[in-house]
Design a protein around this motif. Structure first.
Motif, PDB file in Angstrom:
ATOM      1  N   CYS A  57     -25.639  17.797   7.584  1.00  0.00           N
ATOM      2  CA  CYS A  57     -25.783  19.061   6.699  1.00  0.00           C
ATOM      3  C   CYS A  57     -26.981  18.899   5.871  1.00  0.00           C
ATOM      4  O   CYS A  57     -27.665  19.744   5.428  1.00  0.00           O
ATOM      5  CB  CYS A  57     -24.342  19.295   5.973  1.00  0.00           C
ATOM      6  N   SER A  58     -27.233  17.639   5.537  1.00  0.00           N
ATOM      7  CA  SER A  58     -28.439  17.411   4.379  1.00  0.00           C
ATOM      8  C   SER A  58     -29.540  17.841   5.262  1.00  0.00           C
ATOM      9  O   SER A  58     -30.572  18.347   4.687  1.00  0.00           O
ATOM     10  CB  SER A  58     -28.383  16.082   3.859  1.00  0.00           C
ATOM     11  N   LYS A  59     -29.632  17.296   6.510  1.00  0.00           N
ATOM     12  CA  LYS A  59     -31.050  17.480   7.241  1.00  0.00           C
ATOM     13  C   LYS A  59     -31.277  18.849   7.375  1.00  0.00           C
ATOM     14  O   LYS A  59     -32.366  19.401   7.362  1.00  0.00           O
ATOM     15  CB  LYS A  59     -31.197  16.675   8.434  1.00  0.00           C
ATOM     16  N   TYR A  60     -30.215  19.736   7.868  1.00  0.00           N
ATOM     17  CA  TYR A  60     -30.088  21.108   7.893  1.00  0.00           C
ATOM     18  C   TYR A  60     -30.439  21.781   6.805  1.00  0.00           C
ATOM     19  O   TYR A  60     -31.544  22.718   6.910  1.00  0.00           O
ATOM     20  CB  TYR A  60     -28.956  21.788   8.698  1.00  0.00           C
ATOM     21  N   ALA A  61     -29.954  21.370   5.719  1.00  0.00           N
ATOM     22  CA  ALA A  61     -30.316  22.145   4.377  1.00  0.00           C
ATOM     23  C   ALA A  61     -31.846  22.042   4.185  1.00  0.00           C
ATOM     24  O   ALA A  61     -32.359  23.036   3.567  1.00  0.00           O
ATOM     25  CB  ALA A  61     -29.238  21.743   3.418  1.00  0.00           C
ATOM     26  N   GLU A  62     -32.156  20.788   4.335  1.00  0.00           N
ATOM     27  CA  GLU A  62     -33.764  20.574   4.017  1.00  0.00           C
ATOM     28  C   GLU A  62     -34.342  21.322   4.945  1.00  0.00           C
ATOM     29  O   GLU A  62     -35.500  22.107   4.296  1.00  0.00           O
ATOM     30  CB  GLU A  62     -34.103  19.096   4.418  1.00  0.00           C
ATOM     31  N   ALA A  63     -34.378  21.589   6.257  1.00  0.00           N
ATOM     32  CA  ALA A  63     -34.967  22.318   7.291  1.00  0.00           C
ATOM     33  C   ALA A  63     -34.841  23.907   6.683  1.00  0.00           C
ATOM     34  O   ALA A  63     -36.068  24.322   6.999  1.00  0.00           O
ATOM     35  CB  ALA A  63     -34.388  21.946   8.468  1.00  0.00           C
ATOM     36  N   VAL A  64     -33.708  24.137   6.259  1.00  0.00           N
ATOM     37  CA  VAL A  64     -33.730  25.665   6.164  1.00  0.00           C
ATOM     38  C   VAL A  64     -34.527  25.969   4.527  1.00  0.00           C
ATOM     39  O   VAL A  64     -35.185  27.001   4.482  1.00  0.00           O
ATOM     40  CB  VAL A  64     -32.265  26.129   5.675  1.00  0.00           C
ATOM     41  N   ALA A  65     -34.472  24.874   3.804  1.00  0.00           N
ATOM     42  CA  ALA A  65     -35.191  25.195   2.224  1.00  0.00           C
ATOM     43  C   ALA A  65     -36.658  25.288   2.708  1.00  0.00           C
ATOM     44  O   ALA A  65     -37.340  25.916   2.052  1.00  0.00           O
ATOM     45  CB  ALA A  65     -34.795  24.136   1.538  1.00  0.00           C
ATOM     46  N   LYS A  66     -37.153  24.567   3.701  1.00  0.00           N
ATOM     47  CA  LYS A  66     -38.668  24.692   4.013  1.00  0.00           C
ATOM     48  C   LYS A  66     -39.036  25.802   4.756  1.00  0.00           C
ATOM     49  O   LYS A  66     -40.343  25.696   5.286  1.00  0.00           O
ATOM     50  CB  LYS A  66     -38.985  23.288   4.438  1.00  0.00           C
ATOM     51  N   GLY A  67     -37.956  26.399   5.107  1.00  0.00           N
ATOM     52  CA  GLY A  67     -38.335  27.564   6.413  1.00  0.00           C
ATOM     53  C   GLY A  67     -38.746  27.229   7.627  1.00  0.00           C
ATOM     54  O   GLY A  67     -39.172  27.760   8.492  1.00  0.00           O
ATOM     55  N   GLN A  68     -38.148  26.017   8.147  1.00  0.00           N
ATOM     56  CA  GLN A  68     -38.328  25.293   9.507  1.00  0.00           C
ATOM     57  C   GLN A  68     -37.157  25.524  10.116  1.00  0.00           C
ATOM     58  O   GLN A  68     -37.301  25.231  11.411  1.00  0.00           O
ATOM     59  CB  GLN A  68     -38.533  23.959   9.184  1.00  0.00           C
ATOM     60  N   ALA A  69     -36.005  25.989   9.694  1.00  0.00           N
ATOM     61  CA  ALA A  69     -34.907  26.378  10.573  1.00  0.00           C
ATOM     62  C   ALA A  69     -34.226  27.823  10.139  1.00  0.00           C
ATOM     63  O   ALA A  69     -34.269  27.871   9.022  1.00  0.00           O
ATOM     64  CB  ALA A  69     -33.680  25.233  10.331  1.00  0.00           C
ATOM     65  N   PRO A  70     -33.767  28.433  11.036  1.00  0.00           N
ATOM     66  CA  PRO A  70     -33.010  29.917  10.820  1.00  0.00           C
ATOM     67  C   PRO A  70     -31.711  29.551  10.074  1.00  0.00           C
ATOM     68  O   PRO A  70     -31.124  28.380  10.088  1.00  0.00           O
ATOM     69  CB  PRO A  70     -32.742  30.420  12.106  1.00  0.00           C
ATOM     70  N   VAL A  71     -31.230  30.458   9.381  1.00  0.00           N
ATOM     71  CA  VAL A  71     -30.155  30.328   8.483  1.00  0.00           C
ATOM     72  C   VAL A  71     -28.635  30.609   9.147  1.00  0.00           C
ATOM     73  O   VAL A  71     -27.805  30.397   8.693  1.00  0.00           O
ATOM     74  CB  VAL A  71     -30.117  31.145   7.462  1.00  0.00           C
ATOM     75  N   ASN A  72     -28.730  30.749  10.495  1.00  0.00           N
ATOM     76  CA  ASN A  72     -27.576  31.257  11.236  1.00  0.00           C
ATOM     77  C   ASN A  72     -27.043  29.972  12.100  1.00  0.00           C
ATOM     78  O   ASN A  72     -26.489  30.291  13.259  1.00  0.00           O
ATOM     79  CB  ASN A  72     -27.884  32.472  12.084  1.00  0.00           C
ATOM     80  N   LEU A  73     -27.367  28.878  12.052  1.00  0.00           N
ATOM     81  CA  LEU A  73     -27.261  27.889  12.865  1.00  0.00           C
ATOM     82  C   LEU A  73     -25.966  26.951  12.636  1.00  0.00           C
ATOM     83  O   LEU A  73     -25.322  26.206  13.543  1.00  0.00           O
ATOM     84  CB  LEU A  73     -28.062  26.557  12.811  1.00  0.00           C
ATOM     85  N   CYS A  74     -25.316  27.178  11.389  1.00  0.00           N
ATOM     86  CA  CYS A  74     -24.031  26.491  11.122  1.00  0.00           C
ATOM     87  C   CYS A  74     -22.816  27.233  11.838  1.00  0.00           C
ATOM     88  O   CYS A  74     -22.392  28.196  11.263  1.00  0.00           O
ATOM     89  CB  CYS A  74     -23.905  26.441   9.549  1.00  0.00           C
ATOM     90  N   VAL A  75     -22.476  26.572  12.781  1.00  0.00           N
ATOM     91  CA  VAL A  75     -21.244  27.141  13.651  1.00  0.00           C
ATOM     92  C   VAL A  75     -19.893  26.865  12.629  1.00  0.00           C
ATOM     93  O   VAL A  75     -19.193  28.102  12.506  1.00  0.00           O
ATOM     94  CB  VAL A  75     -20.959  26.278  14.913  1.00  0.00           C
ATOM     95  N   PRO A  76     -19.546  25.953  12.122  1.00  0.00           N
ATOM     96  CA  PRO A  76     -18.176  25.810  11.356  1.00  0.00           C
ATOM     97  C   PRO A  76     -18.311  26.811  10.276  1.00  0.00           C
ATOM     98  O   PRO A  76     -17.100  27.060  10.014  1.00  0.00           O
ATOM     99  CB  PRO A  76     -18.434  24.422  11.229  1.00  0.00           C
TER     100      PRO A  76
END
Length: 300
Positions: A57-76
């Protein structure tokens, strides 16, 4: 007495010195964290399932905050988390279709070819001649997939086969990673007709090993109005880009290996049924025209 006083003063002095040093080190080596990253991380469920494609989750949060990942990838987290992350990042989140793990095996009465008395895991058994089961393509029934599932979405049935509980499945893919036979596929929940067999044996050979294998009879291929299923290497394979889950292949399968995961529920809407009927009539008309053309050529 003087010794005691000196000791206390020395301890106090060194304590202050080390404290000052730690304060300087903390300030100097401080890593700045984007406040948005903290907000995103606090909004995530903290499962660390890696279904998003990141290691936690921390790595995904970092990527989202930097605009490197979309916000709709968290399945759970589902739609609730997607909306929260979209609000934090100021973007309109596109909803994603739920995906689930599907076991491509429904073997019945598969006997063991030898007595296995080793470590009771699928991976360990697989190292011994591909496993103890007579079908070299089927499930080994030790439940590695159920063990690694972070949401307890897989349970072992009395017949030795795993069963996926779709409501709990978060499509993290851990079951697919751990299965030595590659029997799991992660698919959109709207795709619910599946060939639950992976055997590449010829029909006669497969029937000796299992009560309900794919026998490559090609009935499914002939009846499909969308050209979405073909027999390749003695196994029926569905093209999910073309498949509408109409269920025509399910109806004609002689070994009941093609399953409809939505039995008891509306399979398709009315307009899709009408489209299927039109496709079948067009296919029949095409066959009749081909026959007429061939007859004319023979007569000439």
């Amino acid at each position: 007495m003087e010794t005691v006083i000196v000791s206390f003063l020395s301890m106090g002095f060194f304590g202050m010195l080390f404290g000052y040093g730690l304060a300087i080190a903390t300030e100097r080596f401080h890593v700045h964290v984007d406040p948005k990253q903290t907000q995103v991380l606090d909004s995530l469920p903290g499962v660390n399932c890696s279904a998003c494609g990141y290691t936690g989750c921390s790595k995904y949060a970092e990527a989202v905050a930097k605009g490197q990942a979309p916000v709709n990838l968290c399945v759970p987290g589902g739609e609730e988390v997607i909306e929260k992350l979209g609000a934090i990042m100021g973007v309109q989140a596109e909803k994603k279709e739920k995906r689930v793990a599907v076991l491509m095996c429904s073997a019945k009465n598969v006997k063991d070819k030898f007595w296995y008395d080793g470590v009771p895991t699928c991976r360990a058994a697989f190292l011994v001649q591909g496993g103890q089961k007579n079908c070299e393509y089927g499930c080994l029934s030790f439940g590695d997939c159920a063990e690694v599932c972070p949401t307890e979405a897989i349970k072992m049935r009395s017949d030795g086969l795993p069963e996926v509980i779709e409501d709990r499945c978060i499509a993290c893919g851990k079951c697919a990673e751990v299965c030595p036979k590659n029997l799991y596929k992660i698919l959109p929940i709207s795709k619910y007709v599946h060939v639950r067999c992976m055997s590449l044996d010829k029909g006669a050979v497969a029937k000796k090993k299992c009560d309900n294998p794919c026998i490559a009879c090609m009935k499914c291929q002939k009846v499909c109005p969308f050209d979405a299923i073909h027999v390749k290497n003695f196994l029926a394979v569905i093209d999910y880009d073309k498949c509408t889950s109409c269920g025509k292949c399910v109806e004609v399968c002689p070994t009941n290996i093609i399953r409809n995961y939505r039995d008891g529920r509306p399979v398709v809407s009315k307009w899709v049924n009408q489209f299927i009927d039109m496709a079948l009539k067009a296919k029949q008309l095409q066959a009749e025209q081909a026959g007429t053309q061939q007859a004319s050529q023979e007569a000439a």
